[in-house]
Design an enzyme around this catalytic site. Structure first.
Site, PDB file in Angstrom:
ATOM      1  CB  VAL A   1      -0.997  -0.003   1.177  1.00  0.00           C
ATOM      2  CG1 VAL A   1      -1.829   1.275   1.199  1.00  0.00           C
ATOM      3  CG2 VAL A   1      -1.916  -1.222   1.095  1.00  0.00           C
ATOM      4  CB  CYS A   2       3.992   2.164   1.785  1.00  0.00           C
ATOM      5  SG  CYS A   2       3.389   2.089   3.488  1.00  0.00           S
TER       6      CYS A   2
END
Length: 154
Positions: free
Chosen positions: A46-47
């Site tokens: 997600v980062c």
């Protein structure tokens, strides 16, 4: 723990180094809006998506007089390798490594138990005032369209 920063407050100045070891001084960016896009850790899915969405919209940020900055507690060598892996060429990935999480702490979004920041976006205006602040669940990808709309309307 520091209270969370609020819309209308003036953000505290800081200096952090990016993936190229260049020092970024927040107050040198006066006259521009700044997006502080906090992410817990590099090398996570997600980062990575969050930072790639900043890179993909870099030209639009420039048109909107905005400097997008990715910030996490990862050390500079990790940021450098991660930027290369993701194809990040424009976005500055800042290391809030030492003192560990200091900028995240001053914004009230440091998670001491885990040693990382919350996932959050903070937008400051040309006078360093917070005009937008939103935290996200760890697995939640921030909506870049929402960020762009805020920048267009402020």
């Amino acid at each position: 723990m520091t209270d969370e920063i609020r819309v209308g407050e003036t953000i505290q100045d800081f200096r952090l180094r990016d993936q190229k070891r260049e020092e970024i001084h927040l107050y040198d960016l006066k006259g521009k809006k700044v997006l502080l896009s906090f992410h817990p850790l590099a090398w996570t899915q997600v980062c990575a998506q969050q930072m790639k969405s900043l890179e993909e919209n870099y030209e639009l940020f420039t048109e909107l007089n905005t400097v997008p900055l990715g910030i996490s507690v990862d050390p500079i060598p990790s940021k450098k390798a991660w930027a290369r892996e993701l194809g990040i060429n424009h976005i500055k990935l800042l290391s809030d490594f030492w003192p560990h999480g200091e900028v995240a702490r001053t914004c009230g979004i440091f998670r001491g138990k885990e040693g990382v920041s919350e996932r959050a976006n903070i937008i400051i205006d040309e006078n360093r005032q917070v005009i937008y602040f939103k935290k996200y669940l760890g697995h939640e990808l921030p909506d870049i369209k929402e960020i762009i709309e805020v920048l267009k309307n402020k």
